[in-house]
Design a protein around this motif. Structure first.
Motif, PDB file in Angstrom:
ATOM      1  N   LYS A 116     -33.209  33.433 -14.985  1.00  0.00           N
ATOM      2  CA  LYS A 116     -34.482  32.782 -14.667  1.00  0.00           C
ATOM      3  C   LYS A 116     -34.974  31.850 -15.769  1.00  0.00           C
ATOM      4  N   LYS A 158     -41.383  39.007 -17.238  1.00  0.00           N
ATOM      5  CA  LYS A 158     -40.277  39.017 -16.262  1.00  0.00           C
ATOM      6  C   LYS A 158     -38.932  39.110 -16.959  1.00  0.00           C
ATOM      7  N   GLY A 163     -34.528  40.447 -10.138  1.00  0.00           N
ATOM      8  CA  GLY A 163     -34.430  40.001  -8.750  1.00  0.00           C
ATOM      9  C   GLY A 163     -34.923  41.102  -7.832  1.00  0.00           C
ATOM     10  N   GLY A 164     -35.219  40.707  -6.585  1.00  0.00           N
ATOM     11  CA  GLY A 164     -35.668  41.691  -5.600  1.00  0.00           C
ATOM     12  C   GLY A 164     -36.956  42.392  -6.015  1.00  0.00           C
ATOM     13  N   GLY A 165     -37.778  41.689  -6.787  1.00  0.00           N
ATOM     14  CA  GLY A 165     -39.064  42.260  -7.195  1.00  0.00           C
ATOM     15  C   GLY A 165     -38.943  43.248  -8.343  1.00  0.00           C
ATOM     16  N   GLU A 200     -45.058  34.620 -18.226  1.00  0.00           N
ATOM     17  CA  GLU A 200     -45.716  33.567 -17.461  1.00  0.00           C
ATOM     18  C   GLU A 200     -47.177  33.913 -17.280  1.00  0.00           C
ATOM     19  N   LYS A 201     -47.972  32.882 -17.118  1.00  0.00           N
ATOM     20  CA  LYS A 201     -49.358  33.067 -16.700  1.00  0.00           C
ATOM     21  C   LYS A 201     -49.302  33.777 -15.354  1.00  0.00           C
ATOM     22  N   TYR A 202     -50.129  34.808 -15.185  1.00  0.00           N
ATOM     23  CA  TYR A 202     -50.161  35.503 -13.900  1.00  0.00           C
ATOM     24  C   TYR A 202     -51.195  34.822 -13.018  1.00  0.00           C
ATOM     25  N   LEU A 203     -50.733  34.244 -11.921  1.00  0.00           N
ATOM     26  CA  LEU A 203     -51.659  33.563 -11.010  1.00  0.00           C
ATOM     27  C   LEU A 203     -52.304  34.628 -10.133  1.00  0.00           C
ATOM     28  N   HIS A 208     -47.096  32.332  -1.614  1.00  0.00           N
ATOM     29  CA  HIS A 208     -45.672  32.141  -1.893  1.00  0.00           C
ATOM     30  C   HIS A 208     -45.170  31.070  -0.932  1.00  0.00           C
ATOM     31  N   GLN A 232     -46.491  40.066   1.485  1.00  0.00           N
ATOM     32  CA  GLN A 232     -45.459  40.812   0.758  1.00  0.00           C
ATOM     33  C   GLN A 232     -45.957  42.206   0.409  1.00  0.00           C
ATOM     34  N   HIS A 235     -43.698  42.889  -3.799  1.00  0.00           N
ATOM     35  CA  HIS A 235     -42.966  41.641  -4.016  1.00  0.00           C
ATOM     36  C   HIS A 235     -41.838  41.424  -3.011  1.00  0.00           C
ATOM     37  N   GLU A 275     -38.327  28.427  -4.879  1.00  0.00           N
ATOM     38  CA  GLU A 275     -39.537  29.207  -4.632  1.00  0.00           C
ATOM     39  C   GLU A 275     -40.670  28.794  -5.560  1.00  0.00           C
ATOM     40  N   GLU A 287     -38.494  30.509  -8.993  1.00  0.00           N
ATOM     41  CA  GLU A 287     -37.045  30.716  -9.078  1.00  0.00           C
ATOM     42  C   GLU A 287     -36.336  29.977  -7.957  1.00  0.00           C
ATOM     43  N   ILE A 436     -50.630  36.242  -1.865  1.00  0.00           N
ATOM     44  CA  ILE A 436     -49.562  37.234  -2.053  1.00  0.00           C
ATOM     45  C   ILE A 436     -50.082  38.665  -2.248  1.00  0.00           C
TER      46      ILE A 436
HETATM   47  P1  ADP Z   1     -37.672  38.164  -7.700  1.00  0.00           P
HETATM   48  O1  ADP Z   1     -36.487  37.397  -8.210  1.00  0.00           O
HETATM   49  O2  ADP Z   1     -37.640  39.584  -8.140  1.00  0.00           O
HETATM   50  O3  ADP Z   1     -37.923  37.976  -6.234  1.00  0.00           O
HETATM   51  P2  ADP Z   1     -39.736  36.169  -8.334  1.00  0.00           P
HETATM   52  O4  ADP Z   1     -39.789  35.497  -9.640  1.00  0.00           O
HETATM   53  O5  ADP Z   1     -39.226  35.394  -7.180  1.00  0.00           O
HETATM   54  O6  ADP Z   1     -38.926  37.546  -8.484  1.00  0.00           O
HETATM   55  O7  ADP Z   1     -41.175  36.714  -7.967  1.00  0.00           O
HETATM   56  C1  ADP Z   1     -41.368  37.550  -6.839  1.00  0.00           C
HETATM   57  C2  ADP Z   1     -42.838  37.688  -6.523  1.00  0.00           C
HETATM   58  O8  ADP Z   1     -43.580  38.145  -7.681  1.00  0.00           O
HETATM   59  C3  ADP Z   1     -43.541  36.387  -6.143  1.00  0.00           C
HETATM   60  O9  ADP Z   1     -43.370  36.075  -4.782  1.00  0.00           O
HETATM   61  C4  ADP Z   1     -44.973  36.747  -6.470  1.00  0.00           C
HETATM   62  O10 ADP Z   1     -45.488  37.615  -5.477  1.00  0.00           O
HETATM   63  C5  ADP Z   1     -44.857  37.554  -7.752  1.00  0.00           C
HETATM   64  N1  ADP Z   1     -44.940  36.694  -8.957  1.00  0.00           N
HETATM   65  C6  ADP Z   1     -43.903  36.180  -9.662  1.00  0.00           C
HETATM   66  N2  ADP Z   1     -44.347  35.409 -10.691  1.00  0.00           N
HETATM   67  C7  ADP Z   1     -45.683  35.429 -10.642  1.00  0.00           C
HETATM   68  C8  ADP Z   1     -46.740  34.811 -11.430  1.00  0.00           C
HETATM   69  N3  ADP Z   1     -46.483  34.017 -12.472  1.00  0.00           N
HETATM   70  N4  ADP Z   1     -48.034  35.047 -11.068  1.00  0.00           N
HETATM   71  C9  ADP Z   1     -48.311  35.837 -10.003  1.00  0.00           C
HETATM   72  N5  ADP Z   1     -47.385  36.439  -9.240  1.00  0.00           N
HETATM   73  C10 ADP Z   1     -46.090  36.253  -9.535  1.00  0.00           C
END
Ligand code: ADP
Length: 448
Positions: A116, A158, A163-165, A200-203, A208, A232, A235, A275, A287, A436
């Motif tokens: 990532k 992260k 992957g996969g949450g 990362e900043k958490y939004l 999504h 979701q 995740h 994504e 990602e 989300i």
């Molecule tokens: P994975 O590879 O495990 O699927 P992702 O990076 O695609 O991980 O993130 C999966 C989910 O996690 C996103 O759809 C969202 O719900 C949450 N998420 C990931 N990054 C952030 C972020 N910076 N702020 C808020 N939610 C996040």
């Protein structure tokens, strides 16, 4: 064009690939574990090979078993479906070393996007907007704390290999940082063998939104709009739709072009998904998935294309069958993921299907490998079907979903169907007003 391809997967996605291949006049080889000897994909393929015992590492994930199955049957190419070996760069390399074709991107593209941190750096350099965060990996807790303090909480830690949450932890405040940092690292290590993490900043209220892209490997690429997968649980997506209710035609064209240009520049081949989190009118890359997604049928419905057929075409060296100008959106599509799980805990619930009836009629597609008397084995993912509906607009699609869910019969095991009946009674689902976190909050409220 290939004469024969092997499908290194099971369940509904194996059927999906067999169907596309058959329409193209390409013969198919199914592979299966001993637990799947009676599975539908085995019955539906032209040939089948048993590749090992139930546990996936010895069957669906076994490189030698799958390569041998190609050699025995004379299959020229391998379609990986999603999951299993679909994003395994090492496998792709071995496939190529055996003069076989992987129906998907190159090992190099998978490697770049599978990490990532590298993926984010690559996308940033290609002009794709990203979530603000650490530049690269964060090695120590002190460094993580300094970044948290500078960026402001909440932040998300992260695992770069996640992957996969899994391998993601939120730190709401500075006091949470130690726990979140340590847990994300430990999950990265134990699940993916790599403890490198980034921040990362958490939004707090994003949707999504993901962009479907498709490249020919020769520098041409298109986008097929977005899918909104905001509903979701943990995740994991449960309900997906296209187009996204919050995205305007101008936004779609703009972000779509950024994504198509980015993948064209790296000579990407085949289907991919970029994504994003989307908040206050801004897109933030999270990602790229270098494979066909579970939710690809909603895109197929609104653009009237067959993405698997297209994957097989470009893998065989042919051009794409459409250009960007050919791709026009028609109507609205929704997919719900039907899992063999017991609510409210979503506990996997394998077992014997005593009765199965798939819904039908205008605008209804049921992708499933179920049949009457089938026994769902306990070894694999609990997804047993995807119901996809297409209507002239969102409200017609929702009405059709309600109607089709009413026709569906899956007896013998518990499923997630009652969740969708309940969601269809919610005003926010009808207005499309969710982010989300909506589903988790709604599930918590139901549990009280
Ligand atoms: P994975 O590879 O495990 O699927 P992702 O990076 O695609 O991980 O993130 C999966 C989910 O996690 C996103 O759809 C969202 O719900 C949450 N998420 C990931 N990054 C952030 C972020 N910076 N702020 C808020 N939610 C996040």
């Amino acid at each position: 064009m290939f004469k024969k391809i092997l499908i290194a997967n099971r369940g509904e996605i194996a059927l999906r690939v067999i169907r596309a291949a058959r329409e193209m006049g390409v013969a198919t080889v199914a592979v299966h574990s001993t637990a799947d000897a009676d599975a539908m994909h085995v019955r539906m393929a032209d040939e089948s090979v048993c590749i090992g015992p139930p546990a996936s590492p010895q069957s669906y994930l076994s490189f030698p078993a799958i390569i041998s199955a190609c050699e025995i049957t004379g299959a020229e190419a391998i379609h990986p479906g999603y999951g299993f070996l679909s994003e395994n760069a090492q496998f792709v390399q071995i496939v190529e070393d055996h003069d076989l074709t992987f129906i998907g991107p190159t090992a190099e593209h998978i490697r770049v996007m599978g990490d990532k941190i590298t993926a984010k750096d690559t996308m940033k350099a290609l002009g794709v907007p990203c979530v603000p965060g650490s530049d690269g990996g964060v090695a120590t807790l002190e460094e993580a704390q300094a970044i948290g303090a500078e960026m402001g909480y909440p932040v998300i830690i992260k695992a770069t290999a996640g992957g996969g949450g899994r391998g993601m932890k939120v730190a709401e405040t500075a006091a949470d940082m130690e726990r979140a940092f340590m847990t994300a690292r430990a999950e990265g290590k134990s699940n993916f063998g790599n403890d490198e993490v980034y921040i990362e900043k958490y939004l707090t209220t994003p949707r999504h939104i993901e962009i479907q892209v498709f490249g020919d490997g020769k520098g041409r690429a298109v986008h097929l709009g977005e899918r909104d997968c905001s509903l979701q649980r943990r995740h994991q997506k449960v309900f997906e739709e296209a187009p996204g209710p919050s995205i305007s035609a101008e936004e779609r064209a703009a972000i779509g072009k950024v994504c198509a240009d980015a993948v064209a520049r790296i000579n990407y081949i085949g289907a991919g998904t970029i994504e994003f989190l989307y908040e206050n009118g801004e897109f933030y890359f999270i990602e790229m998935n270098t494979r066909l997604q579970v939710e690809h049928p909603v895109t197929e419905a609104i653009f009237d294309v067959d993405l698997v057929r297209e994957q097989i075409r470009v893998a065989s060296g042919m051009d794409m069958s459409f250009t960007q100008d050919d791709l026009k959106i028609r109507g609205h599509a929704i997919e719900v993921r039907i899992n063999a799980e017991k609510l409210p805990e979503f506990r996997p619930c394998p077992g014997k299907i005593t009765q199965y009836h798939a819904p039908g009629g205008l605008g209804v597609r049921m992708d499933s490998a179920l049949y009457d008397g089938y026994s769902i084995p306990p070894y694999y993912d609990s997804l047993i079907g995807k119901l996809i509906v297409h209507g002239r607009d969102r409200s017609e699609a929702l009405a059709r979903l309600n109607r089709a869910l009413g026709e569906l019969i899956v007896d013998g095991v518990d499923t997630t169907v009652p969740l969708f009946h309940a969601l269809l009674a919610e005003k926010d689902v009808h207005t499309g007003d969710y982010n989300i976190h909506w589903l988790e909050k709604w599930l918590d409220a139901q549990a009280e």
